[in-house]
Enzyme design. Structure first.
Site, short mmCIF file in Angstrom:
data_model
loop_
_atom_site.label_atom_id
_atom_site.label_comp_id
_atom_site.label_asym_id
_atom_site.label_seq_id
_atom_site.Cartn_x
_atom_site.Cartn_y
_atom_site.Cartn_z
N SER A 589 14.00 4.47 1.38
CA SER A 589 15.34 4.26 0.82
C SER A 589 16.40 4.25 1.91
CB SER A 589 15.64 5.34 -0.22
OG SER A 589 14.71 5.31 -1.27
N SER A 778 7.08 -1.63 -2.32
CA SER A 778 8.24 -0.84 -1.88
C SER A 778 9.30 -0.79 -2.97
CB SER A 778 8.83 -1.44 -0.60
OG SER A 778 7.85 -1.56 0.39
N ASN A 781 8.02 1.52 -6.01
CA ASN A 781 7.61 2.90 -5.84
C ASN A 781 8.37 3.71 -4.79
OD1 ASN A 781 5.31 2.73 -7.71
ND2 ASN A 781 4.45 1.35 -6.19
N TYR A 782 9.07 3.07 -3.85
CA TYR A 782 9.62 3.84 -2.73
C TYR A 782 11.11 3.64 -2.48
CZ TYR A 782 4.87 5.16 -1.57
OH TYR A 782 3.61 5.69 -1.63
N MET A 783 11.65 2.47 -2.76
CA MET A 783 13.07 2.24 -2.50
C MET A 783 13.88 2.57 -3.75
SD MET A 783 12.96 -1.27 -0.21
CE MET A 783 13.08 -2.26 -1.66
#
Length: 833
Positions: A589, A778, A781-783
């Site tokens: 992020s 991404s 799940n991650y950003m």
């Protein structure tokens, strides 16, 4: 007369009520209300009666379309709520002979005529007439005059009948989707601590159909072998695997797959069966049969396709939704996975083994106490167990036979359960912004510790933070693929000075299989500004790796004193809820936000188009994907698509060159040799005929042979259409006919071709850069999605350019953030309160 009108009104009221009652159901059909013909007839009688009143204004009769009365300003409601004074006036009038009340009807359409009733006829009490100034009134033509004009040669004016307005109706799936989106879970009151729900009901799991034998025999040592249905099913599983695919087509994985499959196949065949050696097995006849069935399925008609969709929707409507605390939620995986061969990822040691059919007795349902337990859909079977645990999110649970692991049926990604989990995860990562300096200061001190355990712990923390590696752990390579994380790195995974540049070189090439057997292969320069700037201590980390690997064999672990348990315990001591995944989410992020801010501060940013801004966003997304090692395998379809785009660019450049030659000829006046565009009407007509013929063959096909021929004809027609499109593309820059292009038109076309080439080259670069990088992982799940939403709002980019429909539904809770929202400690702390 008053009594007659009252009776008429009662009839009309009953007719209207019946129309509503008959259509008051949950069907998807459009509701159409139709009044009886007596309604306009009675209206016409009142109009005729009123026409003899001295206060009525006679008007010319005019035929109009359905439900329309030209010149009558009264609404339809006046027919049902007529004042008593009007009834009193009508009582003394003589009945109409019906000539002016004729109604022409054809089918469902009713042709009504204009009512000459004045608004004054419906006043409650008579009032003295006021003198009105005379105004010229344009008389409308009668039918006789219109007819005489037509006979005299004037063109008759065609009256276009207005189509009745229809209300756009949503399908059932769309209505359910809208109903689910109406629930804003982030505004709902919180539940008791530890509880995920209070009341939950669902319909259980949908099981696949039983196997239907096809009777095609496999060959063993060149001879056909008769198999039992259960044996034929297993043989069909193997025949369905692509012999040139990633499992059987790979020299490393094929032996593992074949060995595991044949062991399970022999167990199904039993002792004493004629099949004993895999090398003598020929699954070709079954594979040919499956390929033929694929061709048959392609030949389905539109009606059959519609029926298949209806059947799928029927299953979805039954099993695909759950009722949670009074609102609808979509279920994710309500279809039980069918039996087959286990594929796995990478070089999984169990690939090829048989996944057994799961029976209802193996399934445990979870729902609220007192909720109706759904019927078991498989005759002769029953659910294994029913539990009532509101502290878990799963709806059903069972064990699979390959790895003996628990499998769950849960709500879909756009559900409130997953939404709460996502928001909590991103808020926790945002809170790390306030603690990251203290954490980094702590592990940097450990990098130089004299204690080996502390030094290895500090180095592992640096790797997790800066390289975004997972924690990793020991794996039983007989049961699982040999995937690696930070704690399980071995000496063989590190290659010091891979390019042999000398002792001053501080590069290490890391190469190992990460999660899902995806290859992690990166060369890290620990002496670069990226890792040494701002006291990054990259040189010290390189020295530590040298020290940890010294005097060890290639198979020994780098962090020999560190375990995942010790590392995870240390992370929890630093910050509540801190894990390696929180580090990865924070880094993903923060990297996205920093890259976007850096790009937005460029001077040329304001002059970029939306498409160019999206490319810059994808470039930032790509940096995150590379950091987290989110890779994907390049498919054959991707390679074909990239090749096609490259060919188009070459064609466009050749056309631009030819356009410049045409411009020279036009300027010099030598226009005789300018090439012309050839007509493609005959080719288009031929393609239409071929497609129509193929469709007719599909509709008329009865046997499998006819369906296969229809599929072949359809594929040939589509290929012919592609060939025609290519031919059109080759000459799209030319002018049709004998008209000579002007200098201005040629220059405009050259400018157009420049824009086409630039756009297509940008598209090719974007696709080529991202062909091996998974941007979606991404994003999903991650950003933090709020970073992307704020970016789109700041730059007035439609969110559809960044997030797909699935992502917009999943992250609906993030769509209300302001344009200046930032990923930081304060925002993360607000969400946790």
């Amino acid at each position: 007369m008053a009594r007659s009108d009252t009776t008429s009104r009662r009839k009309r009221s009953s007719t209207t009520s019946m129309s509503y009652a008959e259509n008051d159901d949950d069907s998807d059909e459009e509701v159409e209300f139709e009044f009886e013909e007596e309604i306009p007839k009675k209206r016409a009688k009142r109009s005729s009666a009123s026409s003899r009143s001295p206060r009525a204004n006679p008007q010319t009769k005019m035929v109009t379309s359905e439900d329309e009365f030209v010149g009558d300003q009264d609404s339809d409601d006046d027919d049902f709520e007529e004042p008593l004074s009007a009834l009193k006036n009508k009582k003394n009038t003589s009945p109409s002979n019906g000539r002016n009340g004729r109604v022409k009807s054809s089918g469902t359409k009713k042709v009504k005529e204009e009512s000459p009733v004045s608004d004054d006829d419906f006043e409650e009490a008579p009032k003295p007439k006021k003198k009105r100034s005379a105004a010229p009134v344009k008389k409308k033509e009668t039918k006789s005059k219109a007819k005489s004009k037509t006979e005299a040669g004037a063109k008759p004016v065609k009256e276009e009948a207005k189509k009745p307005k229809t209300i756009k109706s949503l399908e059932k799936a769309d209505r359910l989707s809208a109903a689910m989106q109406a629930f804003l879970w982030w505004e709902a009151p919180p539940l008791r601590d530890g509880c995920q729900w209070t009341i939950m009901e669902h319909a259980g799991v949908a099981f696949p159909d039983e196997y239907e034998p096809h009777g095609v025999k496999m060959l063993y040592d060149g001879k056909p072998v008769t198999l039992k249905p259960c044996e034929e099913e297993v043989a069909t599983f193997f025949a369905a695997v692509d012999p040139d695919g990633m499992h059987l087509g790979n020299k490393k994985t094929a032996p593992i797959f074949i060995k595991n499959f044949f062991n399970d196949f022999k167990a199904v065949l039993g002792r004493g069966h004629v099949i004993k050696d895999f090398k003598k097995c020929d699954f070709g006849p079954i594979r040919d049969h499956l390929n033929e069935q694929k061709m048959v399925k392609k030949a389905i008609t539109d009606e059959e396709r519609k029926q298949n969709k209806t059947l799928r929707q029927k299953t979805m409507f039954k099993y695909g939704f759950a009722l949670v605390d009074g609102h609808l939620e979509k279920v994710g995986n309500y279809n039980m996975e069918p039996p087959g061969t286990f594929r796995g990822r990478g070089e999984h040691p169990k690939m090829g083994k048989l996944k057994q059919r799961v029976n209802p007795e193996q399934v445990k349902l979870n729902m609220s106490d007192g909720a109706r337990v759904p019927f078991c859909p498989v005759p002769g079977h029953a659910w294994g167990e029913v539990s009532h645990d509101p502290k878990v999110q799963w709806l059903a649970n069972w064990k699979e036979n390959i790895n003996n692991q628990d499998k769950y049926m849960q709500l879909a990604a756009q559900s409130s359960f997953k939404g709460k989990s996502d928001r909590s995860k991103y808020s926790k990562a945002a809170r790390l912004c306030g603690n990251i300096d203290a954490i980094r200061s702590s592990y940097k001190k450990k990098l130089k510790s004299k204690n080996v355990d502390e030094r290895q712990l500090g180095t592992a923390m640096w790797v997790i933070d800066r390289l975004a590696l997972r924690v990793g752990g020991e794996k039983d390579t007989d049961e699982e693929a040999d995937t690696v994380g930070c704690c399980s790195l071995r000496v063989e995974h590190l290659h010091f000075d891979p390019n042999n540049e000398g002792d001053e070189n501080l590069e290490i090439e890391l190469e190992f299989l990460g999660k899902d057997s995806m290859l992690f292969k990166q060369t890290i320069d620990f002496g670069s500004e990226l890792y040494t700037g701002n006291n990054g201590m990259g040189e010290q980390v390189y020295a530590n790796f040298k020290r940890f690997c010294a005097k060890k064999t290639p198979t020994q672990e780098v962090f020999d004193t560190l375990t995942p348990t010790i590392l995870n315990q240390h992370l929890k001591e630093i910050m509540e809820g801190l894990t390696a995944k929180v580090f990865r989410t924070y880094n993903a992020s923060k990297t996205l936000q920093d890259e976007l801010r850096k790009t937005e501060q460029k001077e040329s940013w304001s002059s970029l188009s939306d498409a160019e801004k999206v490319v810059e966003y994808n470039a930032a997304n790509r940096e995150v994907a590379i950091l987290c090692n989110h890779q994907k395998t390049v498919s054959k379809a991707q390679e074909t698509s990239l090749g096609a785009i490259s060919d188009k660019i070459k064609t466009l450049k050749n056309q631009r060159k030819e356009l410049k030659d045409i411009l020279k000829k036009v300027k010099s006046g030598k226009t005789k040799g300018i090439p012309k565009k050839k007509s493609a009407l005959e080719l288009d007509e031929d393609v239409k005929k071929s497609l129509a013929k193929a469709k007719k063959m599909k509709d008329e096909a009865k046997t499998n042979e006819e369906k296969i021929e229809a599929t072949k004809a359809d594929e040939a027609a589509k290929q012919k259409r592609r060939d025609v499109q290519k031919e059109k593309f080759k000459q799209m820059h030319l002018w049709a006919g004998d008209k000579v292009p002007t200098e201005e038109s040629v220059r405009k076309r050259i400018d157009t071709w420049n824009a086409k080439i630039a756009k297509m080259e940008l598209d090719l670069k974007h696709k080529d850069d991202n062909k091996e990088v998974s941007l979606g992982t991404s994003k999903l799940n991650y950003m933090d999605p709020r970073i992307s939403v704020a970016f789109c709002k700041r730059n007035e980019i439609p969110i559809e350019k960044i997030f797909s429909k699935t992502m917009r539904d999943k992250f609906n809770w993030s769509m209300a953030v302001p344009p200046d929202w930032e990923f930081n400690f304060d925002k993360g702390n607000e969400e946790s309160l």
